[in-house]
Write a protein that holds these residues in place. Structure first.
Motif, short mmCIF file in Angstrom:
data_model
loop_
_atom_site.label_atom_id
_atom_site.label_comp_id
_atom_site.label_asym_id
_atom_site.label_seq_id
_atom_site.Cartn_x
_atom_site.Cartn_y
_atom_site.Cartn_z
N ALA A 1 0.85 -1.20 0.00
CA ALA A 1 0.00 0.00 0.00
C ALA A 1 0.88 1.25 0.00
CB ALA A 1 -0.93 -0.02 1.21
N ARG A 2 1.88 1.26 0.86
CA ARG A 2 2.78 2.41 0.96
C ARG A 2 3.47 2.67 -0.39
NH1 ARG A 2 6.19 4.11 5.38
NH2 ARG A 2 5.55 2.25 6.51
N ALA A 3 3.99 1.59 -1.00
CA ALA A 3 4.72 1.74 -2.27
C ALA A 3 3.80 2.29 -3.37
CB ALA A 3 5.31 0.39 -2.69
N LEU A 4 2.55 1.83 -3.40
CA LEU A 4 1.63 2.30 -4.45
C LEU A 4 1.26 3.77 -4.23
CD1 LEU A 4 -0.75 -0.80 -4.88
CD2 LEU A 4 1.21 -0.13 -6.29
N VAL A 5 1.10 4.16 -2.95
CA VAL A 5 0.78 5.56 -2.65
C VAL A 5 1.96 6.45 -3.05
CG1 VAL A 5 0.29 7.20 -0.79
CG2 VAL A 5 -0.87 4.99 -0.82
N GLN A 6 3.16 5.95 -2.79
CA GLN A 6 4.37 6.69 -3.17
C GLN A 6 4.40 6.92 -4.69
OE1 GLN A 6 7.86 4.73 -1.72
NE2 GLN A 6 9.13 6.57 -1.87
N GLN A 7 3.89 5.91 -5.44
CA GLN A 7 3.87 6.00 -6.91
C GLN A 7 2.70 6.84 -7.43
OE1 GLN A 7 6.22 4.71 -9.02
NE2 GLN A 7 7.30 4.23 -7.12
N GLY A 8 1.84 7.32 -6.53
CA GLY A 8 0.77 8.23 -6.96
C GLY A 8 -0.61 7.59 -7.08
N MET A 9 -0.76 6.36 -6.63
CA MET A 9 -2.08 5.72 -6.75
C MET A 9 -3.01 6.10 -5.61
SD MET A 9 -1.62 1.90 -8.27
CE MET A 9 -3.21 1.80 -9.04
N ARG A 10 -4.30 6.00 -5.87
CA ARG A 10 -5.30 6.11 -4.81
C ARG A 10 -5.51 4.69 -4.31
NH1 ARG A 10 -10.73 8.61 -6.39
NH2 ARG A 10 -9.69 8.70 -8.40
N VAL A 11 -5.16 4.43 -3.06
CA VAL A 11 -5.18 3.05 -2.56
C VAL A 11 -6.21 2.91 -1.45
CG1 VAL A 11 -3.82 1.24 -1.44
CG2 VAL A 11 -2.73 2.77 -3.09
#
Ligand code: NJP
Length: 229
Positions: free
Chosen positions: A19-29
């Protein structure tokens, strides 16, 4: 970027790291689990770190279908739908088959197999109704889902993860038949130092290492691997 991912079991361990990695990449998680307060804390950390995406905590007991369906309905209302579904939540009650308790087995079936299947069906429905043709369903499996771990108290857990292997193949086949570019992936980690691994292996790390080093899938030799914060 900007797309919506659902990560199940996002309160700790692999799910929290994903979750953290995807948020860092700009996703809405949308991160779900029972311990929603842990996801709220992670969301605040992601915000203070200045990550470009957002983590939306959602309290859900994945052993309850009604709660899963309400979650998908809330995601539809608030975020239009799901583009990526990461079925990560999983658990193990390690007890031998000849003396284990039905309750633990049922709990593993509910979360490791049924919740994964329900989330996959609902995520696909959401992608299809919005004409999302590049969606992705990612199942966090286990090396125990490809080869029985030679430890009697993990047989039922392995059975649920063998189910994940079969289900992922089945989903891929159905997606091919539906003529869509939506993909299904299955990731089978080795030992990752999370609460899960701590509960199940830390009492005897040497035994755990020797069990996993004895596993070979095709040409790949399994080894205890990385650490996840
Ligand atoms: O597990 P852990 P990992 N409803 O225990 C959630 C596989 N794997 O990150 O509800 C909703 O740290 C729980 O949330 P909470 C493994 O089989 C691992 O190590 O708050 N959520 C938490 O967020 C699993 O599929 C290793 O308790 C429920 C999360 O699930 C995946 O990797 C090796 C729930 C579990 O966090 C993640 O494991 C391997 C429910 N009813 C495969 N029940 C490894 N770590 O070594 C549980 O081969 N959750």
């Amino acid at each position: 970027k900007g797309r919506v991912a659902l990560v199940t079991g996002a309160s700790v361990g692999i799910g929290a790291a994903v979750a953290r990695a995807l948020v860092q990449q700009g996703m809405r998680v949308v991160g779900c689990a029972r311990s929603v307060e842990k996801i709220e804390k992670l969301a605040a950390e992601c915000q203070s770190a200045g990550y470009s995406g957002t983590l939306i905590p959602y309290k859900c007991d994945l052993s309850n279908e009604e709660e899963i369906l309400s979650m998908f309905s809330a995601i539809k209302t608030q975020h239009k739908g799901v583009d990526v579904c990461i079925n990560n939540a999983g658990l193990a009650h390690n007890e031998p088959l000849l003396s284990g308790k039905t309750e633990g087995w049922r709990n593993m079936i509910d979360v490791n197999v049924l919740a994964l299947s329900i989330c996959t069906r609902e995520a696909y429905k959401s992608m299809k109704e919005r004409n999302v043709d590049d969606g992705h369903i990612i199942n966090i499996n286990s090396m125990g889902g490809h080869r029985m771990v030679p430890s009697a108290d993990e047989h039922f857990y392995c059975a649920t993860k063998y189910a994940v292997t079969a289900l992922t193949e089945g989903i891929r086949q159905e997606l091919r038949e539906a003529n869509t570019h939506i993909r299904a992936t299955c990731i089978s980690p080795g030992i990752v130092e999370t609460e899960f691994a701590f509960r199940h292996h830390n009492s005897d790390p040497e035994k755990a290492a020797s069990v996993y080093e004895s596993i070979k899938i095709g040409d790949v030799q399994m080894r205890p691997v990385e650490q996840v914060s």
